[in-house]
Design a protein around this motif. Structure first.
Motif, mmCIF file in Angstrom:
data_model
loop_
_atom_site.group_PDB
_atom_site.id
_atom_site.type_symbol
_atom_site.label_atom_id
_atom_site.label_comp_id
_atom_site.label_asym_id
_atom_site.label_seq_id
_atom_site.Cartn_x
_atom_site.Cartn_y
_atom_site.Cartn_z
ATOM 1 N N THR A 1 -31.767 -9.175 0.144
ATOM 2 C CA THR A 1 -30.872 -9.946 1.002
ATOM 3 C C THR A 1 -30.415 -11.205 0.280
ATOM 4 O O THR A 1 -31.214 -11.876 -0.391
ATOM 5 N N VAL A 2 -29.120 -11.508 0.415
ATOM 6 C CA VAL A 2 -28.568 -12.742 -0.136
ATOM 7 C C VAL A 2 -27.786 -13.459 0.952
ATOM 8 O O VAL A 2 -27.343 -12.854 1.940
ATOM 9 N N GLU A 3 -27.630 -14.742 0.756
ATOM 10 C CA GLU A 3 -26.786 -15.550 1.641
ATOM 11 C C GLU A 3 -25.647 -16.111 0.787
ATOM 12 O O GLU A 3 -25.877 -16.841 -0.168
ATOM 13 N N VAL A 4 -24.408 -15.695 1.109
ATOM 14 C CA VAL A 4 -23.231 -16.052 0.324
ATOM 15 C C VAL A 4 -22.348 -16.974 1.156
ATOM 16 O O VAL A 4 -21.800 -16.547 2.181
ATOM 17 N N ASN A 5 -22.225 -18.221 0.728
ATOM 18 C CA ASN A 5 -21.439 -19.214 1.463
ATOM 19 C C ASN A 5 -21.807 -19.228 2.939
ATOM 20 O O ASN A 5 -20.952 -19.310 3.829
ATOM 21 N N GLY A 6 -23.125 -19.109 3.203
ATOM 22 C CA GLY A 6 -23.635 -19.176 4.568
ATOM 23 C C GLY A 6 -23.672 -17.844 5.293
ATOM 24 O O GLY A 6 -24.190 -17.766 6.414
ATOM 25 N N LEU A 7 -23.149 -16.766 4.689
ATOM 26 C CA LEU A 7 -23.110 -15.452 5.335
ATOM 27 C C LEU A 7 -24.219 -14.581 4.762
ATOM 28 O O LEU A 7 -24.305 -14.385 3.558
ATOM 29 N N GLU A 8 -25.068 -14.027 5.629
ATOM 30 C CA GLU A 8 -26.173 -13.181 5.186
ATOM 31 C C GLU A 8 -25.677 -11.753 4.940
ATOM 32 O O GLU A 8 -25.006 -11.158 5.784
ATOM 33 N N ILE A 9 -26.047 -11.206 3.771
ATOM 34 C CA ILE A 9 -25.632 -9.849 3.401
ATOM 35 C C ILE A 9 -26.850 -9.101 2.865
ATOM 36 O O ILE A 9 -27.593 -9.617 2.024
ATOM 37 N N ILE A 10 -27.044 -7.876 3.334
ATOM 38 C CA ILE A 10 -28.080 -6.996 2.793
ATOM 39 C C ILE A 10 -27.439 -6.119 1.723
ATOM 40 O O ILE A 10 -26.464 -5.409 1.985
ATOM 41 N N ILE A 11 -27.978 -6.175 0.512
ATOM 42 C CA ILE A 11 -27.435 -5.418 -0.618
ATOM 43 C C ILE A 11 -28.256 -4.140 -0.770
ATOM 44 O O ILE A 11 -29.414 -4.173 -1.198
ATOM 45 N N ASP B 1 -9.806 -20.274 -3.696
ATOM 46 C CA ASP B 1 -9.839 -20.565 -5.124
ATOM 47 C C ASP B 1 -10.474 -21.913 -5.449
ATOM 48 O O ASP B 1 -10.967 -22.103 -6.565
ATOM 49 N N ASP B 2 -10.428 -22.834 -4.513
ATOM 50 C CA ASP B 2 -10.824 -24.202 -4.827
ATOM 51 C C ASP B 2 -12.058 -24.670 -4.068
ATOM 52 O O ASP B 2 -12.297 -25.852 -3.922
ATOM 53 N N ASP B 3 -12.871 -23.690 -3.555
ATOM 54 C CA ASP B 3 -14.091 -24.083 -2.858
ATOM 55 C C ASP B 3 -15.286 -23.937 -3.799
ATOM 56 O O ASP B 3 -15.181 -23.400 -4.902
ATOM 57 N N ASP B 4 -16.437 -24.457 -3.385
ATOM 58 C CA ASP B 4 -17.675 -24.330 -4.149
ATOM 59 C C ASP B 4 -18.477 -23.165 -3.586
ATOM 60 O O ASP B 4 -18.975 -23.221 -2.451
ATOM 61 N N ASP B 5 -18.577 -22.089 -4.372
ATOM 62 C CA ASP B 5 -19.286 -20.892 -3.915
ATOM 63 C C ASP B 5 -20.787 -21.063 -4.096
ATOM 64 O O ASP B 5 -21.257 -21.652 -5.074
ATOM 65 N N ASP B 6 -21.540 -20.528 -3.130
ATOM 66 C CA ASP B 6 -22.991 -20.679 -3.144
ATOM 67 C C ASP B 6 -23.629 -19.336 -2.808
ATOM 68 O O ASP B 6 -23.210 -18.651 -1.869
ATOM 69 N N LEU B 7 -24.621 -18.951 -3.596
ATOM 70 C CA LEU B 7 -25.361 -17.714 -3.342
ATOM 71 C C LEU B 7 -26.849 -18.003 -3.403
ATOM 72 O O LEU B 7 -27.340 -18.589 -4.377
#
Length: 587
Positions: A77-87, A104-110
């Motif tokens: 499981t990862v959290e991408v820009n606050g969204l939880e995703i099961i891989i 394009d101009d935001d700060d991506d977080d994983l």
């Protein structure tokens, strides 16, 4: 023996020769059955290359772990820009990139939810409990394609292996069905153990072509040739979005581009510019055709800045396009550009020719000569025209030539009744090409015209003077012209028909002249050419007519498999999957 995988002919041939010379001492004869090959010591260079080819590639999930030498085990499981995703699979990784690319101009977080289990290149596993542990392992990886694994060629399974001890006594027999099983088999060997492979085996190159090898020497050469033959995509950009200036330039000039969307200063301008067609030429000019057919000419250039490749567009009138655009994604025939806040363009590659303007086709036709790869008339392929060369000249003059003759006709490009482009050729002395050919596929190096309903098709490959500087093409031509050749093997869909060519010599002469003779008496004349086609494959065109005799059986565009100074191996795979093999040897 040289194996062609889009590498320089001379450098690959030299590397193969040096490698084979260094490897011969590793192969020791063993007293085994004919089905088994020479032995390979577990610590030999060949064995190591087999292990590297069978190693697990961890670069597919670099967008998550940033490490090409390890892979996360599904599921996690990862959290991408606050969204939880099961891989759960490789396909789910696509969701991460889509979220990253949304803005394009935001700060991506994983963030990864620990603990996770990872697999190393040798298929060993370990549990990781924190970002710090994962980061430490990632720092140990070698990135940028310089790691040890060989990713540009794969084994085709099953493969049968025999193991022997230092006394050459057989200790085991196993059939492996995957990279994992093969890698683990070698991992369990002792340093003084030997392995024998049951040949022949098949390998698949990165471009989808297959090669069969029948000895340790051939296997060593194939793995050596493939080691640096492709982009291994060992970086953090998932799904092979990475590119440089050369790759982008080749892509931009390959075909015209259709504008899908435009945003300027945060205002959506798509309705104004949608379906505009942009054609980039190699001389730095860009032609834009609007929906009314008006043409605007501008300039384009490429540069690199801060990790991005920049596309500089400059127009006198098309001001909304005149910016230095950063290229941030190339995927599935699309390209996305941005410049600062609120400036975006999305374009789609258009190679079907349906929206191209006549001047584009005229310029492409006039830049170089064009070789006939295929021509069909009412469903029947006209083999006698294979390899004939068109020269589309000014004032509507066109010539068609082979090794012995040249005929002249006329040509023009117009918009057809259905709105697409049509190439009209009138060649009075050659009715096989005299037709109004509707354009279906348009690229810088390949053109296809077709009327499918009535079975008319024309495929042309570009041949420029630049081909004379293609080391592979020149080397093959010089090799073939160095002496007479005989057919050592001709297999028609598995049927051995070599005997039909006994006693005949083939001479590859100047000006594309091909002569077949027996006892120095000519019996058949034809045409030959060597080109690199639009897919990068090296091909030898042989045209000995279509009269139905034994020689016309060889009329085809043959893919080069391997070549030395004394042997040329070629193959042809037809649309129905049948395969022909043709081998020439120096007399």
């Amino acid at each position: 023996m040289k194996k062609f995988i889009n590498l320089s002919f001379s450098s690959l041939l030299l590397a193969g020769a040096l490698f084979l010379g260094s490897c011969q001492e590793e192969f020791e004869d063993i007293n085994t059955s004919d089905a088994q090959g020479e032995s390979i010591q577990a610590t030999s260079a060949t064995a190591i290359k087999i292990e590297k080819t069978a190693s697990k590639d961890g670069s597919f999930d670099n967008i998550v772990d940033g490490a090409s030498c390890i892979a996360l085990n599904f599921p996690y499981t990862v959290e991408v820009n606050g969204l939880e995703i099961i891989i759960d699979s490789k396909e789910d990784l696509r969701l991460i990139e889509e979220i990253f690319d949304e803005f394009d101009d935001d700060d991506d977080d994983l963030q990864i939810r620990f603990p996770i289990t990872i697999t190393f290149s040798d298929y060993s596993e370990v549990t990781i409990n924190s970002n710090e542990e994962l980061a430490e392992l990632a720092r140990q990886c070698v990135e940028g394609g310089d790691d040890d694994d060989i990713e540009c060629i794969d084994f085709v399974y099953p493969i049968t292996l025999f193991s022997f001890d230092v006394n050459q006594q057989q200790t085991g027999r196993v059939t492996v069905n995957s990279d994992r099983e093969l890698r683990l088999f070698f991992k369990e060997l002792d340093d003084d153990d030997f392995v024998s492979i049951e040949y022949p085996i098949t390998l698949k190159r990165f471009d989808g072509t297959e090669i069969r090898v029948s000895s340790n020497a051939e296997l060593a050469a194939a793995l050596e040739a493939a080691e640096d033959a492709c982009d291994e995509d060992d970086d953090d950009d998932y799904n092979d979005d990475d590119f440089d200036e050369d790759r982008l330039e080749n892509l931009l000039t390959e075909c015209p581009w259709v504008v899908l969307s435009v945003e300027r200063n945060a205002i959506d301008q798509t309705a104004q510019y949608e379906a505009y067609l942009m054609t980039f030429t190699e001389d730095g000019k860009v032609r834009v055709r609007d929906r009314q057919g008006n043409i605007l000419i501008g300039d384009w250039d490429l540069d690199s800045d801060d990790g991005y490749v920049e596309l500089d567009l400059q127009f006198d009138t098309l001001v909304d396009f005149s910016l230095e655009w950063k290229v941030y994604e190339i995927e599935q025939g699309k390209i996305k550009l941005f410049s600062g806040d609120g400036n975006r363009i999305t374009m789609k590659l258009n190679c079907d020719g349906g929206t191209a303007d006549p001047d584009t086709l005229r310029e492409i036709l006039g830049e170089c000569n064009w070789i006939i790869k295929k021509v069909k008339n009412q469903g029947e392929e006209i083999q006698r025209l294979l390899g004939f060369e068109f020269d589309f000249m000014a004032e509507g003059v066109v010539t068609l030539s082979d090794a012995s003759s040249t005929i002249q006709g006329s040509w023009e490009v117009a918009v057809g009744s259905e709105g697409g482009l049509v190439l009209a050729i009138t060649m009075g002395d050659e009715p096989g090409v005299s037709f109004e050919w509707p354009l279906r596929d348009l690229a810088q190096n390949r053109l296809r015209f077709e009327v499918e309903e009535i079975g008319y098709e024309l495929v042309l490959e570009r041949v420029c003077t630049s081909n004379e500087t293609d080391g592979d093409v020149v080397e093959i031509m010089n090799t073939l012209m160095a002496g007479d050749w005989v057919v050592a093997q001709y297999s028609d869909d598995g049927n051995d028909e070599t005997a039909g060519y006994n006693g005949y010599d083939f001479t590859f002469g100047m000006e594309n002249a091909l002569t077949v003779s027996t006892n120095m008496d000519p019996v058949k004349n034809g045409t030959w050419r060597v080109i690199r086609d639009s897919d990068g494959h090296l091909e030898v065109y042989l045209n000995l007519g279509d009269e139905g005799d034994v020689f016309s059986e060889l009329t085809d565009d043959w893919d080069v498999v391997s070549i030395t100074e004394t042997r040329l191996e070629m193959k042809d795979i037809s649309g129905d999957g049948t395969q022909d093999i043709l081998v020439f040897e120096r007399k």
